[in-house]
Design a protein around this motif. Sequence first.
Motif, short mmCIF file in Angstrom:
data_model
loop_
_atom_site.label_atom_id
_atom_site.label_comp_id
_atom_site.label_asym_id
_atom_site.label_seq_id
_atom_site.Cartn_x
_atom_site.Cartn_y
_atom_site.Cartn_z
N PRO A 42 0.52 -0.96 -0.32
CA PRO A 42 0.25 -0.14 -0.29
C PRO A 42 1.62 1.10 -0.25
O PRO A 42 2.37 0.87 0.21
CB PRO A 42 -0.72 -0.12 1.61
N GLN A 67 1.62 2.97 -4.29
CA GLN A 67 1.47 1.99 -4.04
C GLN A 67 2.23 0.86 -5.33
O GLN A 67 1.92 1.37 -5.89
CB GLN A 67 -0.28 1.95 -4.17
N THR A 354 -6.25 -3.87 -4.55
CA THR A 354 -5.09 -4.28 -3.17
C THR A 354 -4.42 -5.05 -2.32
O THR A 354 -3.86 -5.06 -1.48
CB THR A 354 -6.10 -3.10 -2.39
N THR A 423 -10.02 -6.24 -6.48
CA THR A 423 -9.24 -7.02 -6.51
C THR A 423 -10.47 -8.52 -5.57
O THR A 423 -9.93 -9.86 -5.68
CB THR A 423 -9.73 -6.50 -4.36
#
Length: 462
Positions: A42, A67, A354, A423
């Motif tokens: 992140p 990120q 993510t 994701t």
Amino acid sequence: MNALTACTSILIGKNASADHSIIIGRTEDAKPAWPKHYVVHPAGELPTEFISKETGVTIPLPTPSFQYSATPEWTDEFGLFEEAGLNEFDVAMSATESAYSNEAVLAMDPYSDHGINEEAMVTITLPFVKTAREGVQRLGQLIAQYGTGESNGVLFADNDEAWYMEIGSGHLWVAQRIPDDAYAVVGNQLAIQTIKFDDPANFMYHPELLAKTTAAGLYQPGTPFNFRQIFGTRADKDAHYSTPRVWYGHRMFSASQVTEETPESQTLPFLMHPDQPLTLQDARDFLTSHYQATPFDPVGTGTEAQRHRYRPITLAKTQESHLIQTNRTGNNILWLAMGVGVESLFVPFFNGITDTPPAYQRGGLPASLDSAYWIYKLVGVLVERDRTAYWPQLVQLQTELNDYLAQSVADLDRQNLTPVELTQVNLDLANTALKHFEALAMELLVAQTDLSPFNYDTDANL
């Protein structure tokens, strides 16, 4: 000189590809049983300085970090070796393509024992740049300042262009933009040829490159500055280890233009134009190739000497292979194949996700079957016990999954998903592919339970 990994790289410009995506990729070749992971860092996760476990160099880092995704090794005992990834600004990076420099160059500008090596390059560069050009500039400035203990090639791309950078000595480096209508394949040699110092749109380089090589008598002013000739090697090892892979890539993509090329030629061009636009499948076929349809195929029909004459591209020591697509109509993608590419599967990971599946974040030594790396490796090991019997099963599964993944990507490109939704969909895709390989591994295990020297055939039950 430090021990180097031995990889193979490909870069394709946006007008040389069928869908106008930019494609860069590489096999990461080092050890036959050395797991890799795939993670997403992140924004803001990195500390304010990087300390290399390999060389001890300390490098201040900008804040906050962006990120980015990466493919680190299972242990950081020897360094992170993050190797490849995409950041939140759609910059792609792959590092490194190991290379070798000649003695005269290293006498002029020796390697540093306390500089920046392969294990650090992605980590100190990718989270801090917004374009491929910035990536070259940042890494180049750091190499000039801190030095390196290796000669390497580094791949960069964004949504506009691709660059190939080569570090040719302790501090000196060059980089060339891949023309939009061209491609390049590289195999463990310094590859960039003539540098045009008056063309900043297509070339970047250490500011003292010309002065230092001239002062050392390595370059004669008024002649073309051929980086490969000045910095590289032309040993018999190169002709058997490196150039055959480049020859085979040219043979695959530019057959009409290379009728005079030979596997051991030391003058193969860096940049080529394909006979027809290249696809992701073409790039995948290159990274998983092993001189098929030639006498040099290690699993082909050539003589023993022919089958072991040249180092192939796909290799038992391949830890992972990756292809990164930028300039796509949908999210950019890093396609990742864990283990030996020809026995594995290129799984898509979208930029903007993510998280990655837990199985892709696990796996070390000893082997464990909760790890994506080890599942893909297990299938390959079992198939190789009898390629004639089991190879068709693997190819059938790869074909079915490649079709499924391609269709899934096309469907996702038509949707406008949030990062959370993307994701979750990506997790499902990667897990589905992995479950099919797990199932194949179990099928192969069952099929091979009777393949034992402790066997005696008299009765079906004895």
